[in-house]
Scaffold this motif. Structure first.
Motif: not given
Length: 161
Positions: A84-93
């Protein structure tokens, strides 16, 4: 500097398939591209995952690999470890969609590795609350680009055959 490979990273590397979730995937200066390239250089079966957005054509392969719109579109998700290489706001979703309250292990990924910068306290708490810490590399750990080869070497050989 990190000196130990987390045991969960060794487990992560035993998956039959891999995926890289990123926002761009095609920009050679970004980490999502570099992680996809890392798998490619090792001849590991990998799929790119990128949400559809203007300017990016998910029908076009990246580094010769298929790109899908969503992690739920990955074939054999239960056999796929996901970087996972995403902003955490997208990662939690993403985590909420992969690990709902009514869990279905057959519809969950094999393992996940949150690259440094993709994690957050909210994601860490979510992992703990869902009881999935044994299949998620998160927290004080190195990037797969730094420790992936060592994790592969330490992973059980029978799983990598």
């Amino acid at each position: 500097m990190f000196t130990e490979i987390p045991p969960h990273a060794e487990y992560f590397m035993t998956a039959p398939r891999f995926a890289v979730v990123g926002r761009v995937l095609e920009d050679t200066s970004r980490f999502d591209y570099k992680v996809l390239e890392w798998y490619t250089d090792r001849n590991l079966p990998v799929t790119g995952v990128r949400a559809p957005r203007p300017g990016f054509d998910n029908a076009k392969p990246v580094l010769g690999h298929k790109v899908v719109d969503d992690v739920t579109q990955l074939p054999d998700l239960a056999e796929t470890s996901i970087s996972v290489i995403l902003h955490p706001a997208l990662g939690i979703k993403m985590m909420q969609s992969l690990f709902p309250e009514q869990r279905r292990p057959e519809a969950e990924p094999y393992a996940m590795w949150f690259q440094p910068g993709a994690e957050s306290a909210e994601i860490f708490d979510f992992v703990k609350a869902r009881g999935i810490g044994d299949k998620v590399v998160i927290g004080d750990h190195p990037c797969i680009l730094v420790s992936g080869d060592d994790a592969r070497k330490k992973a059980p050989k029978s799983a990598l055959a």
